[in-house]
Each structure stands twice: as structure tokens, then as C-alpha cells.
Design a protein around this motif. Structure first.
Motif, mmCIF file in Angstrom:
data_model
loop_
_atom_site.group_PDB
_atom_site.id
_atom_site.type_symbol
_atom_site.label_atom_id
_atom_site.label_comp_id
_atom_site.label_asym_id
_atom_site.label_seq_id
_atom_site.Cartn_x
_atom_site.Cartn_y
_atom_site.Cartn_z
ATOM 1 N N UNK A 140 0.824 -1.797 -0.337
ATOM 2 C CA UNK A 140 0.077 0.206 -0.148
ATOM 3 C C UNK A 140 0.697 1.439 -0.038
ATOM 4 N N UNK A 141 0.968 1.904 -1.065
ATOM 5 C CA UNK A 141 1.792 3.457 -1.024
ATOM 6 C C UNK A 141 1.043 4.842 -0.385
ATOM 7 N N UNK A 142 1.802 5.608 -0.456
ATOM 8 C CA UNK A 142 1.280 6.667 -0.211
ATOM 9 C C UNK A 142 0.462 7.335 -1.023
ATOM 10 N N UNK A 143 -0.598 8.048 -0.960
ATOM 11 C CA UNK A 143 -1.324 8.605 -2.040
ATOM 12 C C UNK A 143 -0.162 10.015 -2.827
ATOM 13 N N UNK A 144 -0.061 9.911 -3.656
ATOM 14 C CA UNK A 144 0.314 10.523 -4.246
ATOM 15 C C UNK A 144 -0.545 11.938 -5.475
ATOM 16 N N UNK A 145 -1.639 11.659 -5.777
ATOM 17 C CA UNK A 145 -3.129 12.465 -6.269
ATOM 18 C C UNK A 145 -4.482 11.747 -5.019
ATOM 19 N N UNK A 146 -4.323 13.214 -4.075
ATOM 20 C CA UNK A 146 -5.462 13.113 -3.504
ATOM 21 C C UNK A 146 -6.660 12.735 -4.455
ATOM 22 N N UNK A 199 3.750 0.778 3.157
ATOM 23 C CA UNK A 199 4.187 -0.447 3.748
ATOM 24 C C UNK A 199 3.535 -2.139 3.545
ATOM 25 N N UNK A 200 4.257 -2.825 3.163
ATOM 26 C CA UNK A 200 3.503 -4.766 3.015
ATOM 27 C C UNK A 200 3.571 -5.269 3.820
ATOM 28 N N UNK A 201 2.424 -6.035 3.425
ATOM 29 C CA UNK A 201 2.344 -7.145 3.939
ATOM 30 C C UNK A 201 2.858 -8.562 3.138
ATOM 31 N N UNK A 202 3.463 -9.203 3.867
ATOM 32 C CA UNK A 202 3.621 -10.820 3.170
ATOM 33 C C UNK A 202 1.972 -12.047 3.658
ATOM 34 N N UNK A 203 1.878 -12.741 2.905
ATOM 35 C CA UNK A 203 1.039 -13.752 2.891
ATOM 36 C C UNK A 203 2.114 -15.283 2.844
#
Length: 486
Positions: free
Chosen positions: A237-243, A273-277
Motif C-alpha cells: 500500500x503506497x502513499x497517495x500521490x494524488x488526492x 507498507x508491505x504485507x506478506x502472505x
């Protein structure tokens, strides 16, 4: 007077050419660069890479019921035998897995950095623990030395019927598709092992001396337990570059695959933020071999043949979602003015301005500048700027014709979001002996936090020139005419 009006008409006509055809004016201003100024070499390629350590970790402590296996009860076995045994046991298991690697940002792929995940060689660690806790009962329906014995006996928890399996192993993360270690498997085996001898007559509390008669139950055990594991995906999940709209999360399912990481150019260190599954399968199987031995006066009298009591346990599937891990990529970020007025100079003379190039990012900025005559930059035209630093690039203007000259200063760099960066240059060429200065309405100051040390024009080349500049250029043409007339 008529002659002066003709000259004024000629001046207006020339000014119209400057206003309507700025491209023509630039072509006329072109000249050969001096040695040691503009660089004739091709732009450098700026492949770059930023690595941020990242660790995924999952742990399930050895607690009862973790394996999702109910207690096992064998019932009385073997059926119709004069000596039967009954086993009940519970399974406790625990797992711990960690994976060390890097979140990697690489470029010059456009329109931004490419994100990938790379595991360290043997940077993965898997640890497995199984524990089996037994309860044993015995049923006897036998005649020994003329004595009929019919009884069910609970064997107490002695001498610690507790058996464990343990193993650990290393691998190379992240066990996604294409990883040669996938699926990763770990297993521990129990060889055919004698685990306990039980004195049955002592448990029954008989008065028969042990040196006269002994009845013993020996229990042997063998089996295995293990686990298979494979990575399924990494969700970022990345930061929002464009609102104004939402970027969907990035999903990585193939080892070392790259995906475009949408980043905001204003972010010095874009955070994600990275989540591993991953999916795990646990398996185990046990076999118990009871054996009854009778001894008379210290000598073995009878030995019941061994029989196997198998316990094939069902596989247990689990889907593990690791705790999210935050990470940042320190990217270089070039910041400079969009336009710059270098200055005004007489034909054959030179004026110099300084363009401020800032690095508002979190990684070393490397680049170089290119421009065509009559604008020049020092040779070699390369620069390096530390994070939160600045350099001042000299830009020279040497006019060959009077009037407005424009050009494009091109900055190639390792900025993953903005390369090349184009800075619009403007200069004013003056006839010898005339008024030679930049009018106030053509000057503006760079709107950046640091003192930029440059002057830049707010003039739109496609729009008509300001009144002050028209008057200045008219004077530049009229004054030489007056001087020649006298």
C-alpha cells in the motif's frame, strides 16, 4: 521627419517579428560554442538503485490446540486380544519464520521508480517444534501361573511420556513463484525408539515378588512431523500521490518482479507498507508398537509379538498473514526554477547568471546540463547534490544579434520522476553603446525555500511582449540611428 517615421516603422516591423516568431529569433541567435563551455558528449544514462532492509516475521508459539488437531484416542487395540492397549495423546506445535531481504527501488524507468523485493541469500529461517503428550491404559485378560488376571489399568503420567520433534532450516526468500526453494519443506523423523517400560504387576499392586514373576509393557514409537510453506503474495500500500484518486495496492506474486511505484515528487522519502502472505501445510504420522514381556525367576518366559498401531494424522492447512512492515525509499528529487533570465549584454560581450539546483530528496542527486548557443554552461556540465543540498550552475549568455533570445536548458539526472528537466532561458542582446538592462517587469524571483540566486522571467513566449520591453528595444534601435545621423 519623414525619414525618422520610416525608421520607426522599420523598428515596429522588426519588433513584430520578435513577438510573432520567437523561434526565428532563437535560430538567428545560434552560434558556435566556445571550447570548454557546452559539452558535445551524449547525455549520460543514470540507472540507479535504492535498497531498504525489510524483514517479514511470523511466529506461533507452542501452545495447545495450535495445530487444530483434536486429541487422538486409539480405543482398545488390537481387538479380541488378551492384552490390549489404549493411547490418547495431544499435539502441541509451534512455528517461527522470518525472511530478511530488501525493498528495491530502481530507475531510470519512467514515469517513476520500479519497486521489487529481493531476498538475502539464505536470509530465510524456519523453525518447527512438535510435542506429543501421551496417556496409556492397559487391559489384561490373561492367566499367568494359574492366576486369572482381568483388569483395566490406567498408567499414570510416569515417567514423563512427552516426546518432541524439532528442526530448523534456512532458505532464500521470498518463496514466491519462480523461487527454486519453493515450496519450502522442513521435517523431523522419529526413529524406531523405545520410550517406556511399565511394570504391570507393580501397577496392579500384587504381592507376587518381582524376582519370581515379572510382567512388563514396552512401548516403541516411530513417526515423523513436518511442514511445507510457500509464499503467495506481497501486498504494498503506497502513499497517495494524488488526492483526487486512489492508487490500488501493488501485488507481487513472482520472485523479483518489478512494478511501478507511484510516488509523489514532493516526497523526499516515499513511504509504503508491505504485507506478506503465505500458505503452510502441517503433517504428521505416528506408529506405536506395544510389546508384552513375561519373566519367570529373572528369565524371559514369553514375549508377545509386536503389532503396529498407526496414527495417520490429517494434514492441517493454514494461511499466514504476516504483520505489515513499513519501509521508505530515499529518492533523489531535483528542484529548480522553470524559467530564468540570464541577463542583458552587448553583442560580443557576455553576461552570467546562476541557476540554483536543489536536491530536496533523500538520495544523492547526479546530473548534467545541456544548452544551445547563445547560452552556455561550463564544461564538464555535470553536478552532484547531496540530500537537502544545493549547487549553483553558471549559465552564460553571449548574444550575436540584438533583441530577445530564448533557449532551453536541459537537465538530465537520476531523479526518477523528472528527467529531463527543462528550464526556459531568456537573454537580451544590445547594440554597442545603447541602454542594456533587463526591464523590471521581466524579472521575477524563484519561489523556493532556499535563496535561489537566479532571476527568471514570468514572460510567456507565446504572449505579446510587455510595454517596458517594447520601449527598451525601440530605444536600442533609435539611439544608434541618432548617433549615425550626427
Amino acid at each position: 521627419m519623414v525619414r525618422r517615421l520610416r525608421y520607426l516603422a522599420l523598428v515596429c516591423c522588426c519588433l513584430g517579428l520578435v513577438v510573432v516568431a520567437p523561434g526565428l529569433a532563437r535560430a538567428q541567435d545560434a552560434g558556435a560554442p566556445d571550447a570548454g563551455d557546452a559539452s558535445p558528449v551524449e547525455p549520460l544514462d543514470y540507472p540507479e538503485q535504492v535498497r531498504t532492509p525489510i524483514r517479514f516475521e511470523y511466529e506461533s508459539l507452542a501452545v495447545e490446540g495450535l495445530c487444530d488437531m483434536p486429541p487422538v484416542d486409539t480405543g482398545w487395540v488390537p481387538a479380541n486380544s488378551p492384552i490390549q492397549v489404549r493411547f490418547t495423546f495431544g499435539i502441541t506445535c509451534g512455528y517461527r519464520i522470518l525472511m530478511d531481504g530488501y525493498a528495491v527501488g530502481s530507475w531510470p524507468d519512467r514515469p517513476g521508480p520500479q519497486l521489487s523485493f529481493r531476498g538475502q541469500s539464505l536470509g530465510g529461517f524456519y523453525e518447527m517444534t512438535y510435542t506429543f503428550d501421551f496417556d496409556v491404559s492397559v487391559r489384561l485378560d490373561v492367566e499367568i501361573a494359574g492366576v486369572q488376571i482381568t483388569e483395566e489399568i490406567d498408567i499414570p503420567y510416569v515417567p514423563d511420556l512427552h516426546f518432541g520433534l524439532y528442526d530448523k532450516k534456512r532458505f532464500t526468500p521470498f518463496l514466491l513463484i519462480g523461487n527454486p526453494d519453493r515450496p519450502f519443506e522442513i521435517q523431523d523423523d522419529i526413529p524406531y525408539t523405545h520410550i517406556i517400560r511399565i511394570d504391570l504387576l507393580q501397577l496392579m499392586g500384587t504381592s507376587i515378588p518381582s524376582d519370581l514373576l515379572g510382567v512388563y509393557l514396552d512401548i516403541y514409537l516411530s513417526g515423523y512431523a513436518g511442514s511445507r510453506f510457500e509464499g503467495r503474495r506481497i501486498i504494498v500500500e503506497t502513499n497517495q500521490s494524488n488526492p483526487e484518486f486512489t492508487f490500488p495496492p501493488l501485488e507481487f506474486t513472482i520472485e523479483n518482479e518489478q512494478k511501478w511505484l507511484p510516488t509523489n515528487p514532493a516526497d523526499a522519502t516515499p513511504m509504503s507498507r508491505a504485507t506478506y502472505e503465505g500458505a503452510a501445510t502441517h503433517y504428521a504420522a505416528l506408529s506405536i508398537f506395544p510389546e508384552v514381556t513375561l519373566e519367570l525367576m529373572g528369565n524371559q518366559f514369553m514375549n508377545l509379538p509386536l503389532f503396529e498401531i498407526p496414527f495417520p494424522l490429517p494434514d492441517t492447512d493454514e494461511y499466514w498473514i504476516f504483520d505489515p512492515v513499513s519501509f521508505g525509499l530515499g529518492l533523489p528529487n531535483l528542484f529548480t526554477a522553470d524559467r530564468m533570465v540570464v541577463g542583458a549584454a552587448e553583442i560580443g560581450e557576455e553576461v552570467e547568471g546562476k541557476l540554483t539546483i536543489q536536491n530536496v530528496g533523500g538520495h544523492l542527486l547526479r546530473g548534467e546540463a545541456y544548452v544551445d548557443p547563445p547560452f552556455y554552461v561550463p564544461y564538464p556540465p555535470r553536478f552532484e547534490v547531496a540530500p537537502d543540498g544545493a549547487v549553483y550552475l553558471p549559465v552564460k549568455f553571449r548574444p550575436t544579434l540584438p533583441g530577445l533570445a530564448t533557449g532551453d536548458l536541459i537537465l538530465y539526472s537520476n531523479d526518477p520522476n523528472e528527467s529531463p528537466k527543462v528550464v526556459r532561458l531568456e537573454g537580451i542582446g544590445c547594440e554597442e553603446g545603447g541602454v542594456c538592462e533587463v526591464p523590471e517587469d521581466a524579472i521575477w524571483t524563484c519561489e523556493i525555500e532556499r535563496k535561489c540566486g537566479c532571476q527568471a522571467s514570468d514572460h510567456d513566449p507565446s504572449a505579446p511582449l510587455g510595454t517596458g520591453l517594447l520601449v527598451l528595444l525601440a530605444l536600442l534601435w533609435i539611439r544608434p540611428w541618432n548617433r549615425r545621423r550626427r
